[in-house]
Design a protein around this motif. Structure first.
Motif, short mmCIF file in Angstrom:
data_model
loop_
_atom_site.label_atom_id
_atom_site.label_comp_id
_atom_site.label_asym_id
_atom_site.label_seq_id
_atom_site.Cartn_x
_atom_site.Cartn_y
_atom_site.Cartn_z
N ALA A 1 0.50 -1.42 -0.04
CA ALA A 1 0.07 -0.10 0.10
C ALA A 1 0.63 1.58 -0.64
O ALA A 1 0.98 2.70 -0.80
CB ALA A 1 -1.11 0.09 1.03
N ARG A 2 2.10 0.88 0.00
CA ARG A 2 2.81 2.52 0.47
C ARG A 2 4.10 2.58 -0.85
O ARG A 2 5.06 3.11 -1.11
CB ARG A 2 3.44 2.42 1.77
N GLY B 1 -4.19 -8.15 20.38
CA GLY B 1 -3.60 -6.93 19.92
C GLY B 1 -4.08 -5.75 21.29
O GLY B 1 -5.47 -5.54 21.12
N TYR C 1 -6.15 2.83 19.12
CA TYR C 1 -7.67 2.09 19.61
C TYR C 1 -7.83 2.20 20.16
O TYR C 1 -9.16 2.14 20.70
CB TYR C 1 -7.32 0.75 19.42
N PRO D 1 -6.01 -1.02 1.51
CA PRO D 1 -4.13 -1.34 2.06
C PRO D 1 -4.56 -0.18 3.05
O PRO D 1 -4.33 0.89 2.76
CB PRO D 1 -4.40 -0.94 0.54
N PRO D 2 -3.84 -0.40 3.99
CA PRO D 2 -3.29 -0.02 5.11
C PRO D 2 -1.72 0.58 5.17
O PRO D 2 -0.89 0.40 3.81
CB PRO D 2 -3.32 -0.49 6.02
N ILE D 3 -1.77 1.79 5.08
CA ILE D 3 -0.16 2.46 4.69
C ILE D 3 0.44 2.51 6.05
O ILE D 3 1.24 2.43 5.53
CB ILE D 3 -0.39 4.43 4.62
N PRO E 1 1.99 0.79 9.78
CA PRO E 1 2.59 -0.35 9.62
C PRO E 1 2.15 -1.27 10.97
O PRO E 1 1.17 -2.43 10.85
CB PRO E 1 3.50 -0.14 10.43
N TYR E 2 0.45 -0.99 11.09
CA TYR E 2 -0.05 -1.48 12.27
C TYR E 2 -1.49 -2.30 11.56
O TYR E 2 -1.77 -2.87 12.10
CB TYR E 2 -0.84 -0.86 13.02
N GLY E 3 -1.57 -2.34 9.53
CA GLY E 3 -2.85 -3.29 9.49
C GLY E 3 -3.92 -2.77 9.23
O GLY E 3 -3.95 -1.45 10.16
N SER E 4 -4.62 -3.29 9.40
CA SER E 4 -6.52 -3.60 8.96
C SER E 4 -6.77 -3.10 10.86
O SER E 4 -6.53 -3.53 12.10
CB SER E 4 -7.08 -4.06 9.08
N PRO E 5 -7.68 -1.85 10.81
CA PRO E 5 -7.79 -1.48 12.26
C PRO E 5 -8.91 -2.31 12.48
O PRO E 5 -9.69 -1.82 14.09
CB PRO E 5 -8.22 0.24 11.99
N VAL F 1 -1.28 -9.70 11.27
CA VAL F 1 -2.29 -9.77 11.66
C VAL F 1 -3.01 -8.89 12.23
O VAL F 1 -4.01 -8.04 12.70
CB VAL F 1 -2.55 -11.05 12.57
N MET G 1 -2.88 -5.32 14.42
CA MET G 1 -3.16 -5.16 15.69
C MET G 1 -4.49 -5.23 16.44
O MET G 1 -4.72 -4.92 17.69
CB MET G 1 -2.10 -3.54 16.71
#
Lengths: 371, 371
Positions: free
Chosen positions: A86-87, A306, A311, B268-270, B272-276, B298, B300
């Motif tokens: 994605a980046r 996580g 969050y 796609p997440p920009i 480093p933490y993946g999908s929220p 996976v 956070m």
């Protein structure tokens, strides 16, 4: 008045090359509610490293000094390129948090000029940064930007852990990688608040450091009797919540198992489901990239998952978040004080040897960028 | 009027011997709000096996027929004896649930005499059981005790899974060991409610069985392209919650990873933490006793943890629980119907060969004790 700035950028190319550069950027004048901060200190936290270097192999770092400014490159192993797709091709500004002095402001924020402030606005590895006044922590006279540089990530994480503990009905907690900057802060905070904390460290020296800060329960994961030490400390404190920065490997699962062992020893269950008391481990870092494992024998009331500060703050809401932020300002030179291994310039932050040093994530080490 | 009963008992001795016996018990007359149920069917669920056999080695089962009644014994491997120490020397009555006919009642419960009822009162592997009238499910005319025998554990678990899904904000779910009696029930329930369900099975035959019940998404964990199948089904359904009966090994972690892969492919997440988006796997069984593993990658926002029906019902409270129970009565011959591999008497339940058969936990197999 417009400002220019030099900022650190990180780019990953489609060919799997990481590029670290310093770019000139023309800033728009601040809006009515915005200020311009001259950044004087921005730490390199583990969370920054994940964005800055991505999955690049530090052994492949090299710098090209032939141009006006250095360009540092490294190789991303092909198998990790999918995780960062994605980046790809995006020149990303870096630096989650930092502090400095307000040098310009829009009409509604002029009272902030001259103040030392900190922000967690992102792109803080820069000389000047335009930020909304409402997003700043404003420090009283006498606090330096260097003192205020790490006012968000670690202090709010330590406070967020205690806030999670109370929200989810626990009364004591376990922390791994406990000798880190964050761990030292959490130790001081728990001493202040009278909360029992079991510190899991990897050496006697780390343990001594925490004991000097007032830690009562320190267990060493490299000792032969680690499980007994851990179960005994959990039994003494009644901890049923842990925050684990190691993430991979057997540690998180061993903590759940030790909690279950302590609970079952106290109140032996007749049935096959173990203790009904909920045991929770939150993984907030991954110093160990191998899979997290949870053994059998932990009963049915357990969770591993996580945990991310953002969050948690979204969960507790703006008002509770602001209460935590006010506590950080009050304790910035005491409970929430950070110390740094070295101060480096933006240009030094691109030197391969320096990168390898700050990328080691050695316990208790922390670097400060002074743009 | 007093009643006597014969009931199945399980005892573990300090020397590590499991003893299964049949004991005579004199029942107290029912209190004003109680009834006496003549038990006519009580299933052997996996949750019963855990209490009945404990960690005994089925290969060591032997029966002594020299007395008036058989006594069956087996050996507990020494390393497992610590896990059951709370029950050592205690003669425990067995059987979580069962159904029968009310044959006697206290003054406030006489209207129940002659009714077919079921109860999850424990010690149901017995001829007669005294139960509070309020704890019964009462079935309408025409329902047999055998039809009503499995009215609690599996139906309430299936309903509890959907209730968890809604309570925690998910809209679809994944289920492993999906061809089990419970899995078939969950499939029928999800078809009725229009909830998308991804069924993870271990053979094409199991998949066909579920497809016949209307299952739309069936993936086979023994296929080479299991991960792709799973990710694709999760992507199609938007499932972010799974219930896993396997528990140990890589399956739970693979489900979290597949959920993350589906989410990341969509948005796609920009960073480093993946999908929220939170991804949750609840382990409600442990067909595989090895450690549960969760891979990196996976994000956070994930959780893996234990799930037990009784904890869930305590969480939702009595009123919501009673609504679920009423639904079971309505659907006992359709959605919540169970079928049995064999019917066995109390004495047959002590036969080593029969025990080895019902202890295999073969998919879809289920035994009914008819005392």
């Amino acid at each position: 008045m417009t400002h220019t700035t030099r900022e650190l950028r990180s780019t990953i190319t489609a060919e799997g090359e990481l590029r670290l550069t310093i770019e000139d950027v023309e800033l728009s004048p601040p809006g009515p509610d915005e200020v311009v901060v001259r950044v004087e200190g921005a730490p390199i936290n583990p969370s920054d490293l994940a964005s800055l270097l991505g999955p690049a192999d530090p052994a492949t770092l090299t710098v090209d000094r032939s141009g006006e400014r250095p360009v540092t490159t490294a190789t991303i192993p092909p198998q990790y390129l999918g995780a960062v797709k994605a980046r790809i091709g995006k020149s990303l500004a870096m630096g989650n948090e930092g502090a400095g002095t307000v040098v310009d402001a829009g009409e509604n924020a002029r009272h902030l000029i001259g103040k030392v402030v900190s922000a967690a606005a992102g792109r803080m590895y820069t000389e000047h940064r335009v930020v909304r006044g409402a997003d700043l922590l404003v420090f009283p006279e006498g606090i330096t930007p260097k003192q205020a540089a790490s006012a968000f990530v670690n202090p709010m994480t330590a406070l967020g852990m205690l806030s999670t503990m109370r929200l989810e009905g626990h009364t004591a907690l376990v922390h791994t990688a406990a000798a880190s900057n964050l761990g030292q802060m959490l130790t001081k905070l728990c001493v202040e608040e009278g909360v029992d904390l079991v510190n899991v460290v990897r050496s006697a020296e780390q343990g001594a450091l925490l004991s000097d800060l007032g830690a009562q329960y320190v267990v060493n994961s490299n000792d032969d009797d680690f499980r007994e030490q851990l179960t005994s400390a959990i039994d003494a404190t009644g901890a049923t919540l842990a925050f684990d920065a190691v993430g991979g490997g057997p540690l998180a699962g061993r903590i759940v198992a030790a909690m279950e062992a302590a609970l079952v020893a106290k109140t032996p269950p007749i049935g096959p489901y173990g203790s009904p008391v909920h045991k929770q481990v939150y993984v907030y870092g991954r110093l160990d990239p191998s899979p997290t494992t949870v053994p059998p024998g932990v009963g049915m009331a357990w969770g591993v998952g996580g945990w991310l500060l953002t969050y948690h703050l979204a969960r507790i809401g703006a008002e509770a978040t602001n209460e935590l932020r006010a506590r950080v300002v009050d304790g910035i030179t005491t409970t929430f004080a950070s110390s740094y291994t070295a101060e480096i310039s933006l240009t030094e932050a691109l030197e391969p040897d320096v990168i390898r040093a700050y990328a080691r994530r050695a316990t208790g080490e922390k670097y400060l960028i002074t743009p």
